[in-house]
Design an enzyme around this catalytic site. Structure first.
Site, PDB file in Angstrom:
ATOM      1  N   GLY A   8       0.211  -7.292  14.882  1.00  0.00           N
ATOM      2  CA  GLY A   8      -1.019  -7.682  15.568  1.00  0.00           C
ATOM      3  C   GLY A   8      -2.243  -7.304  14.758  1.00  0.00           C
ATOM      4  N   ALA A   9      -3.389  -7.168  15.474  1.00  0.00           N
ATOM      5  CA  ALA A   9      -4.683  -6.913  14.803  1.00  0.00           C
ATOM      6  C   ALA A   9      -4.851  -7.938  13.674  1.00  0.00           C
ATOM      7  CB  ALA A   9      -4.755  -5.488  14.276  1.00  0.00           C
ATOM      8  N   HIS A  11      -5.791 -10.607  10.981  1.00  0.00           N
ATOM      9  CA  HIS A  11      -6.977 -10.898  10.171  1.00  0.00           C
ATOM     10  C   HIS A  11      -6.657 -12.123   9.320  1.00  0.00           C
ATOM     11  CE1 HIS A  11      -4.615  -9.038   7.037  1.00  0.00           C
ATOM     12  NE2 HIS A  11      -4.561  -7.903   7.724  1.00  0.00           N
ATOM     13  N   HIS A  14      -3.225 -12.362   7.539  1.00  0.00           N
ATOM     14  CA  HIS A  14      -2.099 -12.851   8.345  1.00  0.00           C
ATOM     15  C   HIS A  14      -2.206 -14.357   8.558  1.00  0.00           C
ATOM     16  CE1 HIS A  14      -2.473  -8.653  10.144  1.00  0.00           C
ATOM     17  NE2 HIS A  14      -1.208  -8.669   9.740  1.00  0.00           N
ATOM     18  N   GLN A  38       8.093   2.817  12.781  1.00  0.00           N
ATOM     19  CA  GLN A  38       7.686   2.857  11.379  1.00  0.00           C
ATOM     20  C   GLN A  38       6.455   3.732  11.146  1.00  0.00           C
ATOM     21  OE1 GLN A  38       7.043  -1.594  11.369  1.00  0.00           O
ATOM     22  NE2 GLN A  38       5.464  -1.074   9.886  1.00  0.00           N
ATOM     23  N   GLY A 124       3.741 -10.639   3.330  1.00  0.00           N
ATOM     24  CA  GLY A 124       2.608 -10.620   2.402  1.00  0.00           C
ATOM     25  C   GLY A 124       2.896  -9.690   1.227  1.00  0.00           C
ATOM     26  N   GLN A 125       2.468 -10.111   0.059  1.00  0.00           N
ATOM     27  CA  GLN A 125       2.656  -9.337  -1.161  1.00  0.00           C
ATOM     28  C   GLN A 125       1.852  -8.031  -1.150  1.00  0.00           C
ATOM     29  OE1 GLN A 125       4.645  -9.433  -3.594  1.00  0.00           O
ATOM     30  NE2 GLN A 125       3.635  -8.224  -5.188  1.00  0.00           N
ATOM     31  N   ARG A 165      -5.919  -1.994   8.588  1.00  0.00           N
ATOM     32  CA  ARG A 165      -6.488  -0.632   8.522  1.00  0.00           C
ATOM     33  C   ARG A 165      -7.882  -0.612   7.902  1.00  0.00           C
ATOM     34  NH1 ARG A 165      -0.631   0.814   7.889  1.00  0.00           N
ATOM     35  NH2 ARG A 165      -0.186   2.129   9.689  1.00  0.00           N
TER      36      ARG A 165
HETATM   37  O1  PAF Z   1       3.947  -5.553   7.560  1.00  0.00           O
HETATM   38  C1  PAF Z   1       3.931  -5.327   8.781  1.00  0.00           C
HETATM   39  O2  PAF Z   1       2.959  -5.618   9.507  1.00  0.00           O
HETATM   40  C2  PAF Z   1       5.129  -4.646   9.422  1.00  0.00           C
HETATM   41  O3  PAF Z   1       5.663  -3.667   8.587  1.00  0.00           O
HETATM   42  C3  PAF Z   1       6.204  -5.624   9.907  1.00  0.00           C
HETATM   43  C4  PAF Z   1       6.844  -6.381   8.751  1.00  0.00           C
HETATM   44  C5  PAF Z   1       5.593  -6.601  10.891  1.00  0.00           C
HETATM   45  C6  PAF Z   1       7.311  -4.838  10.632  1.00  0.00           C
HETATM   46  O4  PAF Z   1       6.805  -4.154  11.744  1.00  0.00           O
END
Ligand code: PAF
Length: 260
Positions: A8-9, A11, A14, A38, A124-125, A165
């Site tokens: 989410g969040a 930008h 994404h 994570q 994303g890279q 972030r």
């Molecule tokens: O890159 C991210 O935003 C996260 O690590 C992912 C791949 C969505 C897994 O939670």
């Protein structure tokens, strides 16, 4: 069908992933799940930006057909006891600084792939080590009938790689953070001048970050993009990866190095 997994969040970084997939004629689902497993115990899970209604709107505007936003109780039901861990590319760098991070990522990505059954997964890279770790996991668990599509880093006009972030940064911190892309440029310049020694090139990047007041370097390293092992010599695929902190905010960036 294509899955763009996110926390989410959303930008423009994404949304570029979503738009590129839609542009290729794919049916896109965006998953939105702030994956607790994570985040380390002292990380930003509680303050991680959440804006689900807006994420739905942004995804649909970008051309996604659906949002998959499962509740945490469904993803990790009572008694959940399985973790997918990857060694190899997950061992160093982010894996060393954040010891439980990649197990959380690979567990949720494996679950998302099994829940959504996409034909393609888009990452994303910007999180280059995450890409290497997920690629390894997909090969090792025979999930590689799903295509892994890696989208180039999207940067703001000032050069900072887009990240959820970044919104933690005050204006002055954002100026300081520009040392990250500047460090990549310094390393690329060094390689363009003919330098192929990995340590020397990483040192050129490190110097730029060390000179930025308030920016604390976690690492600057030249690595192989698949194994994430440091490269002594740049004579094939190579990535320069940097991670640094400004106060409590950690930022990552990376660039491909192409020898002359
Ligand atoms: O890159 C991210 O935003 C996260 O690590 C992912 C791949 C969505 C897994 O939670």
């Amino acid at each position: 069908m294509t899955l763009v997994p996110t926390m989410g969040a959303l930008h423009d970084g994404h949304l570029a992933l979503v738009r590129a997939s839609v542009h290729r004629g794919e049916t896109v689902i965006v998953s939105v799940f702030v994956n607790p497993s994570q985040f380390g115990p002292y990380e930003d899970l509680d303050r991680y930006p959440r804006q689900e209604a807006r994420d739905v709107e942004l995804s649909i505007d970008a051309g996604a057909v659906a949002i998959f936003a499962p509740p945490a109780t469904e993803v990790y039901p009572e008694g959940f006891a399985t973790t997918v861990t990857v060694d190899g590319p997950a061992r160093e760098f982010e894996g060393a600084v954040r010891p439980t991070h990649f197990a959380g990522v690979t567990t949720i990505v494996a679950k998302l792939l099994l829940m959504v059954h996409p034909d393609r997964l888009v990452l994303g890279q910007k999180d280059a080590q995450q890409v290497a770790v997920v690629r390894r996991m997909m090969r090792d668990l025979n999930l590689d009938d799903i295509d892994l599509v890696v989208h180039p880093i999207i940067r703001d006009a000032d050069g900072l790689a887009m990240s959820s972030r970044n919104r933690y940064l005050h204006d002055d911190e954002r100026q300081i953070a520009l040392a990250l892309p500047a460090s990549l440029a310094a390393a690329q310049h060094c390689v363009a001048e003919g330098q192929t020694d990995g340590t020397t090139v990483a040192a050129a990047a490190r110097r730029v970050i060390d000179q930025a007041p308030g920016l604390q370097l976690d690492y600057a390293a030249v690595v192989h993009p698949d194994t994430f092992l440091p490269l002594a010599r740049i004579n094939g695929p190579a990535l320069l990866c940097v991670a640094a902190r400004i106060g409590p905010t950690r930022l990552l960036d990376n660039a491909v190095l192409i020898p002359n």
